[in-house]
Design a protein around this motif. Structure first.
Motif, PDB file in Angstrom:
ATOM      1  N   VAL A  14      37.776  31.821  31.885  1.00 27.78           N
ATOM      2  CA  VAL A  14      37.459  32.762  30.818  1.00 27.78           C
ATOM      3  C   VAL A  14      36.902  34.022  31.464  1.00 27.78           C
ATOM      4  O   VAL A  14      35.922  33.956  32.215  1.00 27.78           O
ATOM      5  CB  VAL A  14      36.438  32.183  29.822  1.00 27.78           C
ATOM      6  CG1 VAL A  14      36.019  33.246  28.802  1.00 27.78           C
ATOM      7  CG2 VAL A  14      37.011  30.969  29.109  1.00 27.78           C
ATOM      8  N   ALA A  15      37.530  35.163  31.207  1.00 29.96           N
ATOM      9  CA  ALA A  15      37.024  36.444  31.702  1.00 29.96           C
ATOM     10  C   ALA A  15      36.179  37.085  30.616  1.00 29.96           C
ATOM     11  O   ALA A  15      36.586  37.144  29.451  1.00 29.96           O
ATOM     12  CB  ALA A  15      38.178  37.362  32.089  1.00 29.96           C
ATOM     13  N   VAL A  16      34.995  37.536  30.997  1.00 29.72           N
ATOM     14  CA  VAL A  16      34.077  38.189  30.068  1.00 29.72           C
ATOM     15  C   VAL A  16      33.948  39.643  30.492  1.00 29.72           C
ATOM     16  O   VAL A  16      33.473  39.937  31.588  1.00 29.72           O
ATOM     17  CB  VAL A  16      32.698  37.505  30.064  1.00 29.72           C
ATOM     18  CG1 VAL A  16      31.770  38.194  29.066  1.00 29.72           C
ATOM     19  CG2 VAL A  16      32.831  36.023  29.729  1.00 29.72           C
ATOM     20  N   ALA A  17      34.406  40.548  29.640  1.00 33.09           N
ATOM     21  CA  ALA A  17      34.289  41.971  29.920  1.00 33.09           C
ATOM     22  C   ALA A  17      32.930  42.439  29.421  1.00 33.09           C
ATOM     23  O   ALA A  17      32.698  42.565  28.219  1.00 33.09           O
ATOM     24  CB  ALA A  17      35.409  42.751  29.238  1.00 33.09           C
ATOM     25  N   LEU A  42      32.561  37.187  35.053  1.00 28.68           N
ATOM     26  CA  LEU A  42      31.850  38.257  34.357  1.00 28.68           C
ATOM     27  C   LEU A  42      32.132  39.583  35.062  1.00 28.68           C
ATOM     28  O   LEU A  42      31.825  39.735  36.247  1.00 28.68           O
ATOM     29  CB  LEU A  42      30.330  37.996  34.347  1.00 28.68           C
ATOM     30  CG  LEU A  42      29.773  37.263  33.117  1.00 28.68           C
ATOM     31  CD1 LEU A  42      30.419  35.900  32.973  1.00 28.68           C
ATOM     32  CD2 LEU A  42      28.261  37.142  33.204  1.00 28.68           C
ATOM     33  N   ILE A  43      32.711  40.502  34.322  1.00 21.47           N
ATOM     34  CA  ILE A  43      33.104  41.796  34.893  1.00 21.47           C
ATOM     35  C   ILE A  43      32.264  42.881  34.242  1.00 21.47           C
ATOM     36  O   ILE A  43      32.425  43.184  33.052  1.00 21.47           O
ATOM     37  CB  ILE A  43      34.602  42.069  34.663  1.00 21.47           C
ATOM     38  CG1 ILE A  43      35.450  40.879  35.123  1.00 21.47           C
ATOM     39  CG2 ILE A  43      35.022  43.341  35.388  1.00 21.47           C
ATOM     40  CD1 ILE A  43      36.922  41.007  34.788  1.00 21.47           C
ATOM     41  N   ASP A  44      31.366  43.466  35.026  1.00 18.01           N
ATOM     42  CA  ASP A  44      30.437  44.473  34.519  1.00 18.01           C
ATOM     43  C   ASP A  44      30.694  45.799  35.223  1.00 18.01           C
ATOM     44  O   ASP A  44      30.615  45.890  36.447  1.00 18.01           O
ATOM     45  CB  ASP A  44      28.991  44.030  34.760  1.00 18.01           C
ATOM     46  CG  ASP A  44      27.981  45.049  34.262  1.00 18.01           C
ATOM     47  OD1 ASP A  44      28.362  45.937  33.484  1.00 18.01           O
ATOM     48  OD2 ASP A  44      26.809  44.960  34.678  1.00 18.01           O
ATOM     49  N   ARG A 120      29.986  26.963  41.138  1.00 19.92           N
ATOM     50  CA  ARG A 120      31.329  27.523  41.302  1.00 19.92           C
ATOM     51  C   ARG A 120      31.968  27.896  39.969  1.00 19.92           C
ATOM     52  O   ARG A 120      33.118  28.329  39.926  1.00 19.92           O
ATOM     53  CB  ARG A 120      32.236  26.552  42.057  1.00 19.92           C
ATOM     54  CG  ARG A 120      32.651  25.321  41.308  1.00 19.92           C
ATOM     55  CD  ARG A 120      33.464  24.382  42.187  1.00 19.92           C
ATOM     56  NE  ARG A 120      34.183  23.405  41.395  1.00 19.92           N
ATOM     57  CZ  ARG A 120      35.384  23.607  40.869  1.00 19.92           C
ATOM     58  NH1 ARG A 120      35.973  24.771  41.034  1.00 19.92           N
ATOM     59  NH2 ARG A 120      35.990  22.662  40.179  1.00 19.92           N
ATOM     60  N   HIS A 121      31.220  27.751  38.883  1.00 18.77           N
ATOM     61  CA  HIS A 121      31.751  28.089  37.568  1.00 18.77           C
ATOM     62  C   HIS A 121      31.494  29.537  37.175  1.00 18.77           C
ATOM     63  O   HIS A 121      31.992  29.988  36.143  1.00 18.77           O
ATOM     64  CB  HIS A 121      31.163  27.157  36.490  1.00 18.77           C
ATOM     65  CG  HIS A 121      31.904  25.871  36.358  1.00 18.77           C
ATOM     66  ND1 HIS A 121      31.843  24.879  37.299  1.00 18.77           N
ATOM     67  CD2 HIS A 121      32.752  25.421  35.391  1.00 18.77           C
ATOM     68  CE1 HIS A 121      32.601  23.859  36.919  1.00 18.77           C
ATOM     69  NE2 HIS A 121      33.164  24.170  35.771  1.00 18.77           N
ATOM     70  N   LEU A 122      30.677  30.248  37.934  1.00 16.24           N
ATOM     71  CA  LEU A 122      30.349  31.623  37.571  1.00 16.24           C
ATOM     72  C   LEU A 122      30.639  32.557  38.730  1.00 16.24           C
ATOM     73  O   LEU A 122      30.126  32.373  39.838  1.00 16.24           O
ATOM     74  CB  LEU A 122      28.874  31.749  37.170  1.00 16.24           C
ATOM     75  CG  LEU A 122      28.387  33.163  36.852  1.00 16.24           C
ATOM     76  CD1 LEU A 122      29.104  33.705  35.613  1.00 16.24           C
ATOM     77  CD2 LEU A 122      26.878  33.186  36.647  1.00 16.24           C
ATOM     78  N   THR A 123      31.475  33.557  38.477  1.00 13.11           N
ATOM     79  CA  THR A 123      31.741  34.617  39.440  1.00 13.11           C
ATOM     80  C   THR A 123      31.407  35.948  38.782  1.00 13.11           C
ATOM     81  O   THR A 123      31.816  36.202  37.642  1.00 13.11           O
ATOM     82  CB  THR A 123      33.216  34.622  39.882  1.00 13.11           C
ATOM     83  OG1 THR A 123      33.526  33.364  40.488  1.00 13.11           O
ATOM     84  CG2 THR A 123      33.488  35.734  40.875  1.00 13.11           C
ATOM     85  N   GLU A 124      30.648  36.779  39.494  1.00 15.33           N
ATOM     86  CA  GLU A 124      30.285  38.099  38.986  1.00 15.33           C
ATOM     87  C   GLU A 124      31.067  39.158  39.748  1.00 15.33           C
ATOM     88  O   GLU A 124      31.173  39.105  40.974  1.00 15.33           O
ATOM     89  CB  GLU A 124      28.781  38.335  39.140  1.00 15.33           C
ATOM     90  CG  GLU A 124      27.943  37.354  38.347  1.00 15.33           C
ATOM     91  CD  GLU A 124      26.453  37.514  38.622  1.00 15.33           C
ATOM     92  OE1 GLU A 124      26.069  38.523  39.249  1.00 15.33           O
ATOM     93  OE2 GLU A 124      25.678  36.631  38.211  1.00 15.33           O
ATOM     94  N   LEU A 125      31.598  40.102  39.006  1.00 12.38           N
ATOM     95  CA  LEU A 125      32.435  41.138  39.598  1.00 12.38           C
ATOM     96  C   LEU A 125      32.029  42.483  39.016  1.00 12.38           C
ATOM     97  O   LEU A 125      31.853  42.608  37.796  1.00 12.38           O
ATOM     98  CB  LEU A 125      33.907  40.857  39.293  1.00 12.38           C
ATOM     99  CG  LEU A 125      34.941  41.866  39.795  1.00 12.38           C
ATOM    100  CD1 LEU A 125      34.990  41.872  41.324  1.00 12.38           C
ATOM    101  CD2 LEU A 125      36.322  41.529  39.221  1.00 12.38           C
TER     102      LEU A 125
END
Length: 461
Positions: A14-17, A42-44, A120-125
């Motif tokens: 799931v991508a979160v903008a 998570l893309i901030d 490993r379930h959360l990646t921040e970008l």
């Protein structure tokens, strides 16, 4: 960095903008669940994951506009925020209005602790999502401003408030600040020249407090059509919420206003308790109004509702009153008709009223009108509308969505894998910008997203 392609791992993605409160709360509620959950990206755009722009301020005089008792980030755990403050060695009560920088730390810690058991379930970008494209086999491709793309099985639009809308007479920078919440935007105001803020709402309150502190001799002007300022919260002890009997549906705007007046009168004239009691019912009341009545509400009633609903802490109200008494904050009721270059790096601003016009000479002009309602100032949201992937919400506010936050396409069909929460749902829910409302939406959306993880497990032999 984790693989971002849909279907490339054991769990869906799931991508979160977004990276502010909306994104943090939906991520936290999903990661804290038992059982299988999808991975999260998570893309901030600002790289402020957890805090977002709203809570990344470093001014300790910027306070939350709600009491700590109402600001837990976890649905069903009303004491979560206060438990956290105690663990930090900070003594606070449910009646306190905490500094916004502190709340930003809380959101960041909530994100970290929620992901601790699932590293490993959360990646921040850090990046700006420019567009989405539906994949033939399902899922989405997100295209970012840096030229990269990422695939996801589902997307959550947690973009928060949009930037203020453009004003028709905007002068060029540097004497004009178009978005005061952009990080470092106010640093340019480095002299004691007068400042004019367009708007007299919550944004103006924070700006006036900050700008008056940095230069003790500075005069701040504020102008709006109504000249109304946010009302203060009731000092302790708080009055109890009013005992409401909701009007029969459907009710016209005229009938709702009459009901509200009678409810306040039956509450002894005490309006704080009425506003707090009616707040959870606003989405249903708003949804039952006709478009014509909703338009009349926005034109005639909304500003009066907002100043009573979105109140400020008593200490902030006292500071604003002191500034006004000292002549350092001057509130004008009117509209900005024209802005032109004046002498000595000043701006000549003409303010029109019902009784004529006046002119102010200021050094700086700040757009404090608050977030735009229509999706036009956000490239991603406006692009989705232009592509037919989404359509504007009622009266052009935000995006249209079903009751669970599934975004509707141009034909009104809700997507099963594209969701929104928080401010983008203003047209659908109207009351959707504060943490209590976003928290409830995040918890419900996490339930829906968790089904992606369960379906993946069911496909494994």
């Amino acid at each position: 960095m984790a693989d971002h392609a849909a279907g490339s791992g054991d769990e869906p993605l799931v991508a979160v903008a977004g990276g502010g409160a909306s994104a943090t709360l939906v991520a936290a509620h999903l990661l804290r669940r038992a059982g299988p959950v999808p991975r999260l990206l998570l893309i901030d755009r600002w790289g402020l994951h957890g805090r977002g722009q709203a809570y990344s301020t470093d001014d300790p005089h910027h306070l939350l506009n709600a009491r700590a008792a109402n600001m837990s980030g976890v649905e069903g755990e009303p004491g979560h925020l206060l438990d956290w403050t105690r663990a930090q060695g900070i003594e606070a009560s449910g009646e306190d209005f905490l500094p916004r920088p502190l709340y930003g730390r809380y959101l960041r810690d909530l994100l970290d602790t929620s992901a601790r058991g699932r590293p490993r379930h959360l990646t921040e970008l850090t990046g700006t999502v420019l567009s989405l494209a539906a994949e033939p086999a399902g899922g989405w491709t997100l295209r970012l401003a840096d030229g990269t793309s990422h695939r996801a099985d589902a997307v959550v639009l947690a973009v928060g408030n949009q930037q203020p809308g453009r004003l028709p007479w905007e002068p060029p920078p540097p004497r004009y600040i178009a978005d005061p919440w952009r990080r470092g935007a106010l640093d340019a105001i480095d002299d004691d020249a007068p400042v004019l803020i367009v708007g007299t709402g919550l944004t103006m309150v924070d700006l006036a407090i900050s700008l008056s502190r940095t230069h003790p001799d500075r005069v701040v002007h504020a102008v709006s059509r109504h000249g109304l300022l946010p009302r203060p919260h009731h000092p302790p002890p708080r009055p109890p919420e009013a005992d409401l009997v909701l009007p029969a549906e459907p009710a016209s705007l005229r009938e709702l206003l009459r009901w509200a007046r009678l409810a306040v009168r039956s509450n002894g004239g005490e309006w704080h308790g009425f506003v707090d009691a009616v707040r959870p019912h606003v989405p249903a009341l708003w949804g039952a109004l006709s478009d014509a009545d909703r338009r009349r509400f926005l034109d005639l009633v909304a500003r009066h509702w907002e100043v009573h609903r979105h109140r400020i802490p008593p200490v902030s109200a006292a500071r604003i009153e002191a500034l006004r008494a000292e002549g350092r904050l001057r509130v004008h009721r009117g509209r900005v008709d024209d802005v032109r270059a004046g002498a000595e790096d000043r701006l000549a601003v003409r303010i029109g009223t019902d009784h004529g016009a006046s002119e102010l000479a200021v050094g700086w002009l700040v757009n404090g009108t608050g977030p735009a309602g229509a999706p036009g100032t956000d490239t991603l949201l406006s692009g989705l509308v232009a592509a037919g992937i989404a359509r504007p919400g009622p009266l052009g506010l935000g995006l249209d969505a079903d009751p669970g936050g599934a975004v509707r396409d141009a034909a009104g069909r809700p997507h099963g894998d594209l969701f929104a929460l928080g401010p983008p749902l203003r047209g659908v829910r109207y009351e959707t910008t504060a943490v209590p409302e976003i928290r409830a939406q995040a918890a419900a959306l996490a339930d829906r997203l968790a089904a992606l993880g369960r379906r993946q497990v069911e496909r494994v032999p």
